[in-house]
Design an enzyme around this catalytic site. Structure first.
Site, mmCIF file in Angstrom:
data_model
loop_
_atom_site.group_PDB
_atom_site.id
_atom_site.type_symbol
_atom_site.label_atom_id
_atom_site.label_comp_id
_atom_site.label_asym_id
_atom_site.label_seq_id
_atom_site.Cartn_x
_atom_site.Cartn_y
_atom_site.Cartn_z
ATOM 1 N N HIS A 1 2.470 -8.902 7.854
ATOM 2 C CA HIS A 1 3.705 -9.656 7.632
ATOM 3 C C HIS A 1 3.632 -10.601 6.440
ATOM 4 C CE1 HIS A 1 7.381 -11.720 8.748
ATOM 5 N NE2 HIS A 1 6.752 -12.869 8.849
ATOM 6 N N ARG B 1 -0.649 -19.240 8.526
ATOM 7 C CA ARG B 1 0.605 -19.956 8.218
ATOM 8 C C ARG B 1 1.394 -20.274 9.488
ATOM 9 N NH1 ARG B 1 6.066 -18.021 7.211
ATOM 10 N NH2 ARG B 1 5.264 -15.977 7.745
ATOM 11 N N GLU C 1 9.654 -22.093 16.860
ATOM 12 C CA GLU C 1 8.833 -20.873 16.762
ATOM 13 C C GLU C 1 7.397 -21.237 17.120
ATOM 14 O OE1 GLU C 1 11.071 -18.124 13.478
ATOM 15 O OE2 GLU C 1 9.953 -19.811 12.699
ATOM 16 N N ARG D 1 0.714 -17.616 15.744
ATOM 17 C CA ARG D 1 0.800 -16.173 15.516
ATOM 18 C C ARG D 1 -0.510 -15.412 15.563
ATOM 19 N NH1 ARG D 1 5.063 -15.532 10.742
ATOM 20 N NH2 ARG D 1 6.633 -16.334 12.138
ATOM 21 N N HIS E 1 2.400 -10.159 12.059
ATOM 22 C CA HIS E 1 3.436 -10.719 12.945
ATOM 23 C C HIS E 1 3.287 -10.033 14.294
ATOM 24 C CE1 HIS E 1 7.188 -12.117 14.569
ATOM 25 N NE2 HIS E 1 7.385 -12.861 13.496
HETATM 26 P P1 FAD Z 1 10.076 -12.485 -2.600
HETATM 27 O O1 FAD Z 1 11.256 -13.042 -1.923
HETATM 28 O O2 FAD Z 1 9.393 -11.359 -1.946
HETATM 29 O O3 FAD Z 1 10.469 -12.072 -4.070
HETATM 30 C C1 FAD Z 1 9.570 -11.351 -4.880
HETATM 31 C C2 FAD Z 1 10.309 -10.903 -6.106
HETATM 32 O O4 FAD Z 1 9.394 -10.437 -7.088
HETATM 33 C C3 FAD Z 1 11.276 -9.757 -5.890
HETATM 34 O O5 FAD Z 1 12.429 -10.014 -6.639
HETATM 35 C C4 FAD Z 1 10.540 -8.550 -6.471
HETATM 36 O O6 FAD Z 1 11.368 -7.513 -6.901
HETATM 37 C C5 FAD Z 1 9.855 -9.214 -7.633
HETATM 38 N N1 FAD Z 1 8.702 -8.500 -8.165
HETATM 39 C C6 FAD Z 1 7.550 -8.204 -7.537
HETATM 40 N N2 FAD Z 1 6.723 -7.569 -8.378
HETATM 41 C C7 FAD Z 1 7.365 -7.469 -9.566
HETATM 42 C C8 FAD Z 1 7.040 -6.913 -10.820
HETATM 43 N N3 FAD Z 1 5.868 -6.310 -11.058
HETATM 44 N N4 FAD Z 1 7.950 -6.985 -11.821
HETATM 45 C C9 FAD Z 1 9.151 -7.562 -11.620
HETATM 46 N N5 FAD Z 1 9.521 -8.102 -10.448
HETATM 47 C C10 FAD Z 1 8.632 -8.053 -9.433
HETATM 48 N N6 FAD Z 1 9.372 -16.979 6.021
HETATM 49 C C11 FAD Z 1 9.915 -18.097 6.542
HETATM 50 O O7 FAD Z 1 9.619 -19.205 6.097
HETATM 51 N N7 FAD Z 1 10.837 -17.986 7.535
HETATM 52 C C12 FAD Z 1 11.235 -16.805 8.058
HETATM 53 O O8 FAD Z 1 12.069 -16.755 8.937
HETATM 54 C C13 FAD Z 1 10.637 -15.629 7.541
HETATM 55 N N8 FAD Z 1 10.974 -14.419 8.044
HETATM 56 C C14 FAD Z 1 10.481 -13.290 7.448
HETATM 57 C C15 FAD Z 1 10.902 -12.046 7.900
HETATM 58 C C16 FAD Z 1 10.472 -10.894 7.265
HETATM 59 C C17 FAD Z 1 10.938 -9.547 7.756
HETATM 60 C C18 FAD Z 1 9.588 -10.993 6.174
HETATM 61 C C19 FAD Z 1 9.118 -9.761 5.472
HETATM 62 C C20 FAD Z 1 9.145 -12.224 5.737
HETATM 63 C C21 FAD Z 1 9.569 -13.389 6.369
HETATM 64 N N9 FAD Z 1 9.162 -14.643 5.945
HETATM 65 C C22 FAD Z 1 9.708 -15.771 6.490
HETATM 66 C C23 FAD Z 1 8.309 -14.786 4.759
HETATM 67 C C24 FAD Z 1 9.202 -15.109 3.559
HETATM 68 O O9 FAD Z 1 10.383 -14.356 3.641
HETATM 69 C C25 FAD Z 1 8.521 -14.803 2.248
HETATM 70 O O10 FAD Z 1 7.230 -15.333 2.243
HETATM 71 C C26 FAD Z 1 9.291 -15.420 1.095
HETATM 72 O O11 FAD Z 1 10.620 -14.993 1.138
HETATM 73 C C27 FAD Z 1 8.653 -15.030 -0.218
HETATM 74 O O12 FAD Z 1 9.498 -15.460 -1.249
HETATM 75 P P2 FAD Z 1 9.048 -15.208 -2.746
HETATM 76 O O13 FAD Z 1 10.139 -15.751 -3.603
HETATM 77 O O14 FAD Z 1 7.681 -15.702 -2.939
HETATM 78 O O15 FAD Z 1 8.959 -13.619 -2.870
HETATM 79 C C1 SIN Z 2 10.192 -14.770 12.143
HETATM 80 O O1 SIN Z 2 11.406 -14.925 12.097
HETATM 81 O O2 SIN Z 2 9.559 -14.561 13.180
HETATM 82 C C2 SIN Z 2 9.424 -14.858 10.890
HETATM 83 C C3 SIN Z 2 9.201 -16.262 10.584
HETATM 84 C C4 SIN Z 2 8.164 -16.390 9.524
HETATM 85 O O3 SIN Z 2 7.565 -15.411 9.096
HETATM 86 O O4 SIN Z 2 7.936 -17.531 9.129
#
Ligand code: FAD
Ligand code: SIN
Length: 529
Positions: free
Chosen positions: A348, A383, A112, A287, A240
């Site tokens: 994003h 990032r 990427e 990015r 993004h």
């Molecule tokens: P999340 O997975 O967002 O989990 C947050 C949790 O907190 C959820 O369960 C939510 O319900 C809960 N929550 C929030 N507020 C409250 C509250 N007040 N009370 C109770 N529960 C609450 N990153 C990569 O490294 N590679 C990728 O390929 C990639 N692709 C992506 C594609 C998309 C479309 C998106 C949106 C993001 C992508 N990212 C990628 C970024 C990555 O997915 C996220 O940064 C990562 O998954 C965040 O994980 P997390 O556990 O911190 O939060």
């Molecule tokens: C993507 O698949 O382009 C998202 C990857 C990322 O947010 O790290």
């Protein structure tokens, strides 16, 4: 009132990674505001970055790529920790049952933007869904972990709730648990914990166009800031470059960067590959550069999108690697094996967040943070793609290591009062919440987007003040609802973004301002609030 050893808010990769480790030592309660799998994690497409091919890749190269993308603002020590511990954490995900695609028996590593080698492990174009599935299955087998779905964390409990004044400067705030709204009963419950881990993800919904699912409302960051914890680098919002241009769809559907990693190129309406005019790395530049170049190209041509073209690649490769994107585009009449994909940048990822140290400790005692809501120092001003799932897994593990050492000496705080809803009434004007939310998102998109200026930021702050005053007034008078609390948190996060952006008198990484188009000399400073 409930009492738990470890309280985790959030059921994405960060929260569940911690929960699985901490369960060896005590009872873990995970709160999540909707269904357990509805997380940003589930929507991750491209994959998870780590050094898995020692023949071509090395820790030094991954560290260097991360530092270059971060544009001078990364904490080198944290970058080294995450890159070096990353492969072990991915091995654990594999042991929990996560599948990653293989080719001839070896992991099929893709590339990427900003990566100098192929180092992204992926499962088709739905890597996050696969990781979330495996983690939830592992958790379901673990008797020491309970997940409460449809529980919304409203506020952290600190000395403030015992009638003791706290402030951000003294560093003596302690977290005793949370008040959480049980969305089944509508009651606010008190949950006391010995240790609390904030894993609430990002805040994409401060903008009108975002790739984030609707849960990404910055709750954890706003709660910590209100409880007098510190946050950092909130101006560093990653847009993004390629979300699907499909007017009316909200949130926006992502077209993974891996499409460009597999050779896809960006073109304007005339069919010109414009990226080389902006950066020698072309469509695979980091990015921030690609998003800004698309923004500039759209302004130049007056178009509301550009195109991403992968149609010249073999059909089998496209179908095998990108089945989800293929299906999605087909559903709106586009065959990506023949047609170009209309794309546009969308909010994003939040690179800043709750300030934590190398063990995930926030500035509030007994409160940790990991995943997208935290600011560890890994991402700096921008990032590197696919480093966030990695960071979440590494820090979920590190917090568990640290927490387990201390855990036995801690006790519950017993004299915590119940939530006080005196003076509030059921609202018959919930629509005002929706109106204020739309106003906020539009205002942030118009004035605090990819290209900023002092004038725009000042405008944004003036408009935000009105939305904030109205929201706070409504909050004081109204019986709690999740939508109202989310709006309040989004407003708080937007304010932090604008304040940090106003502090930065230079352009760096994701923060680009026409008033200070160059970087300041000397050692770059983080924006800390
Ligand atoms: P999340 O997975 O967002 O989990 C947050 C949790 O907190 C959820 O369960 C939510 O319900 C809960 N929550 C929030 N507020 C409250 C509250 N007040 N009370 C109770 N529960 C609450 N990153 C990569 O490294 N590679 C990728 O390929 C990639 N692709 C992506 C594609 C998309 C479309 C998106 C949106 C993001 C992508 N990212 C990628 C970024 C990555 O997915 C996220 O940064 C990562 O998954 C965040 O994980 P997390 O556990 O911190 O939060
Ligand atoms: C993507 O698949 O382009 C998202 C990857 C990322 O947010 O790290």
């Amino acid at each position: 009132m409930q009492k738990v050893d470890f309280l985790v808010i959030g059921s994405g990769i960060a929260g569940l990674s911690f929960a699985l480790k901490a369960s060896a030592k005590g009872k873990v309660l995970v709160l999540t505001k909707v269904n357990a799998d509805e997380t940003n994690t589930k929507y991750a497409q491209g994959g998870i970055a780590a050094v898995f091919d020692p023949d071509t890749d090395s820790f030094e190269k991954h560290i260097s790529d991360t530092l270059i993308a971060g544009d001078g603002l990364c904490d080198r020590k944290i970058v080294e920790i995450v890159v070096k511990e990353g492969p072990d954490r991915i091995q654990e995900l594999i042991e929990y049952g996560t599948n990653f695609d293989k080719h001839d028996g070896e992991y099929d590593l893709t590339r990427e933007g900003g990566h100098s080698e192929n180092r992204i492990l992926h499962y088709k174009d739905i890597t996050g869904k696969e990781i979330e599935r495996a983690l939830l299955e592992e958790v379901s087998k673990n008797p020491n972990i309970e997940i409460l779905t449809h529980y919304y964390a409203v506020e952290l409990i600190t000395q403030h709730h015992l009638g003791i004044e706290v402030n951000r400067e003294t560093n003596d705030v302690t977290c005793y648990g949370v008040y959480a709204l049980n969305l089944h009963s509508g009651e606010v419950e008190t949950i006391l914990s010995k240790m609390t881990v904030m894993a609430t993800g990002g805040a994409g919904h401060i903008y009108s166009a975002t790739t984030n699912p609707v849960i990404a409302t910055g709750d954890g960051i706003a709660m910590v800031y209100r409880a007098k914890g510190r946050v950092r680098d909130m101006e560093m919002i990653q847009f993004h470059p390629t979300s699907l241009f499909n007017p009316g769809e909200y949130p926006s559907f992502l077209i993974t960067e891996a499409v460009r990693g597999e050779g896809g190129v960006l073109k304007n309406k005339k069919g010109e590959e414009f990226m080389h005019g902006y950066d020698p790395r072309g469509s695979l530049a980091p990015r921030d550069i690609v998003a800004r170049s698309i923004d500039a190209e759209m302004k130049k041509t007056g178009e509301d999108h550009v195109y991403l073209d992968i149609s010249f690649k073999p059909k089998e490769l496209i179908l095998q690697h990108f089945p989800n994107i293929y299906e999605k585009c087909l559903s709106i009449g586009l065959d990506i094996t023949k047609d170009q994909i209309p794309v546009v940048p969308a909010a994003h990822y939040l690179c800043g967040g709750i300030l934590v140290d190398e063990m995930g400790r926030s500035t509030i005692n007994r409160l940790f943070a990991c995943g997208e809501c935290s600011s560890t120092g890994l991402h700096g001003a921008n990032r590197l793609a696919s480093n966030s799932l990695l960071e979440a897994a590494v820090f979920g593990h590190r917090i568990a290591q640290d927490a387990l050492d201390d855990f036995d000496n801690l006790t519950f705080q017993d004299n915590v009062p119940d939530w006080n809803e005196f003076g509030t009434e059921q609202s018959n004007e919930e629509i005002l919440v929706t109106h204020n939310l739309r106003e906020l998102q539009r205002m942030m998109a118009d004035y605090v987007g990819i290209v900023r200026s002092d004038f725009r930021l000042e405008r944004a702050m003036r408009r935000l003040k009105l939305i904030k005053d109205e929201t706070e007034e409504f909050y004081k008078k109204t019986k709690l609802s999740m939508k109202l609390c989310e709006l309040r948190n989004l407003v708080q996060c937007a304010e932090l973004v604008i304040k940090c952006a106003m502090k930065r008198k230079e352009s760096r990484g994701l923060h680009y301002t026409t008033d200070y188009p160059y970087k300041l000399g000397g050692k770059p400073e983080n924006s800390v609030l």
